[in-house]
Design an enzyme around this catalytic site. Structure first.
Site, PDB file in Angstrom:
ATOM      1  N   PHE A 152      -4.938   4.773  -0.203  1.00 12.76           N
ATOM      2  CA  PHE A 152      -4.004   3.881  -0.881  1.00 12.76           C
ATOM      3  C   PHE A 152      -4.758   2.929  -1.817  1.00 12.76           C
ATOM      4  O   PHE A 152      -4.245   2.524  -2.858  1.00 12.76           O
ATOM      5  CB  PHE A 152      -3.156   3.113   0.147  1.00 12.76           C
ATOM      6  CG  PHE A 152      -2.027   2.378  -0.509  1.00 12.76           C
ATOM      7  CD1 PHE A 152      -1.004   3.079  -1.149  1.00 12.76           C
ATOM      8  CD2 PHE A 152      -1.980   0.992  -0.526  1.00 12.76           C
ATOM      9  CE1 PHE A 152       0.032   2.407  -1.786  1.00 12.76           C
ATOM     10  CE2 PHE A 152      -0.950   0.321  -1.162  1.00 12.76           C
ATOM     11  CZ  PHE A 152       0.057   1.029  -1.793  1.00 12.76           C
ATOM     12  N   TYR A 153      -5.986   2.580  -1.426  1.00 10.32           N
ATOM     13  CA  TYR A 153      -6.824   1.766  -2.324  1.00 10.32           C
ATOM     14  C   TYR A 153      -6.943   2.459  -3.688  1.00 10.32           C
ATOM     15  O   TYR A 153      -6.691   1.865  -4.738  1.00 10.32           O
ATOM     16  CB  TYR A 153      -8.210   1.577  -1.696  1.00 10.32           C
ATOM     17  CG  TYR A 153      -9.266   1.065  -2.646  1.00 10.32           C
ATOM     18  CD1 TYR A 153      -9.150  -0.184  -3.245  1.00 10.32           C
ATOM     19  CD2 TYR A 153     -10.404   1.827  -2.939  1.00 10.32           C
ATOM     20  CE1 TYR A 153     -10.124  -0.662  -4.111  1.00 10.32           C
ATOM     21  CE2 TYR A 153     -11.387   1.358  -3.805  1.00 10.32           C
ATOM     22  CZ  TYR A 153     -11.234   0.116  -4.385  1.00 10.32           C
ATOM     23  OH  TYR A 153     -12.194  -0.351  -5.244  1.00 10.32           O
ATOM     24  N   ALA A 154      -7.334   3.740  -3.652  1.00 10.41           N
ATOM     25  CA  ALA A 154      -7.498   4.497  -4.908  1.00 10.41           C
ATOM     26  C   ALA A 154      -6.172   4.581  -5.658  1.00 10.41           C
ATOM     27  O   ALA A 154      -6.137   4.482  -6.892  1.00 10.41           O
ATOM     28  CB  ALA A 154      -8.030   5.893  -4.599  1.00 10.41           C
TER      29      ALA A 154
END
Ligand SMILES: NC(=O)c1ccc[n+]([C@@H]2O[C@H](COP(=O)([O-])OP(=O)(O)OC[C@H]3O[C@@H](n4cnc5c(N)ncnc54)[C@H](O)[C@@H]3O)[C@@H](O)[C@H]2O)c1
Length: 337
Positions: A152-154
């Site tokens: 989800f960071y990416a």
């Protein structure tokens, strides 16, 4: 362009960038919430060092606090904004995805809104090599598709790239996105491998080595990285009059003053060799706890940094042994060990 707003100025990269800009005579305005994702003392010590310069001032507030951010833009009218504040870290995004949503999506939107309203000359924002996600073609080129983020960071960073493009197009806001590759060096982040490895080795506790050491990373020394950022500040993208004339190496959008640039060392280092280098610098062996690859992790990253060189004439050069040596020297001094 003499006044630069650096968001995330108490963070690892923001601190190094602000220090370089101050050395070069810029006025620097910092903005950081000093979040407790990791040791806040480290962040406060970084800010305290920056405050030694009379040309540095900073506000402690969250990006999500639009009124606060807006009044800072109104008061300071920065020429350039380098937006580095974010919820960083690949693994933590499995634990607390909402903090990424708030800092990286809402926060970045607020920065873009202010940059648009106050007609900033150049907005530069941090993305990450993690956007290459499931890609296997190496080295990673900015011309490759990045449609398959694995964390989800990416995904939030990929969204930032797209958000930036829309504002660049709609408001003619010159925007450069950076994709950083595993940055390391003095004053580094306690959640990252180098910090954890040096701590474990010096304390005699086991260190976790993922994918049994068969991981490859394009480690980028922080001084090289901020030098690249500094040079890119001057490489202001301009909406192309003739998109057909954009050189093949350039990611300049055909529709907007926007591009995305890898900043990496263009060299992939095997994790096991990285640990060997750290052991050599620490003068002690590591207790190695070999583990499976972690969920969301990619086995390798490797940057094609051609575009950075074409735009700036600069190529990161610091060798891993030298960079690790600087980190270990800093760590021993900082923690008095
Ligand atoms: N370090 C790396 O290897 C690396 C790699 C790829 C991308 N990046 C990106 O580079 C940027 C800087 O990373 P870093 O390593 O310096 O991380 P960092 O965590 O040290 O710095 C980020 C700073 O932002 C601040 N911050 C976080 N959320 C905030 C919010 N909502 N409002 C205001 N301040 C907030 C934090 O307090 C912190 O000081 C980030 O955008 C990160 O995603 C870093």
């Amino acid at each position: 362009m003499r006044k630069v707003l650096v968001t995330g100025s108490a963070g690892f990269i923001g601190f190094h960038l602000a220090r370089l800009l101050l050395e070069q005579g810029f006025d620097v305005v910092g903005y950081d919430a000093i979040t407790d994702y990791y040791d806040v003392n480290l962040k406060r010590r970084r800010h305290a060092m920056l405050h030694q310069s009379p040309r540095f001032r900073a506000i402690e507030a969250r990006l999500e606090d639009f009124a606060q951010l807006h009044s800072l833009f109104a008061d300071e009218r920065p020429d350039v904004v380098v937006h580095l504040a974010a919820q960083a870290g690949v693994r933590y995004s499995l634990e607390n995805p909402r903090s990424y949503l708030e800092s990286n999506l809402v926060g970045t939107f607020n920065v873009m809104e202010c940059a648009r309203e106050f007609a900033v000359g150049h907005l530069l924002m941090a993305s990450t090599s993690s956007v290459y996600g499931a890609n296997t073609e190496m080295p990673y080129s900015e011309h490759h598709k990045t449609d398959h983020p694995l964390t989800f960071y990416a995904a939030t960073k990929k969204a930032n790239e797209a958000m930036g493009h829309s504002y660049a197009h709609l408001w003619n806001l010159p925007t450069t996105m950076f994709r950083f590759f595993t940055v390391y060096g003095p004053w580094g982040r306690p959640d990252m491998a180098l910090f954890k490895f040096v701590k474990g080795i010096l304390e005699g506790t086991p260190i976790d080595i993922y994918n049994n050491g068969e991981m490859f990373r394009d480690f980028t020394y922080v001084a090289d990285l901020v030098k690249g950022i500094r040079l890119l500040i001057d490489a202001v993208p301009v909406r192309p009059e003739d998109p057909a004339a954009i050189p093949a190496w350039d990611t300049l959008s055909p529709a907007a003053p926007w591009r995305v640039v890898n900043i990496g060392n263009s060299d992939k280092v095997r994790l096991a060799d990285f640990v060997d280098a750290i052991e050599a610098e620490c003068g002690r062996p590591a207790i190695r706890n070999y583990m499976e690859i972690q969920k969301g992790d990619v086995p390798a990253t490797w940057a094609d940094a051609t575009q950075l060189f074409e735009l700036t004439g600069y190529k990161p050069t610091t060798d891993i042994r030298e960079g690790v040596r600087h980190f270990v020297t800093w760590y021993r001094d900082y923690f008095n060990v």
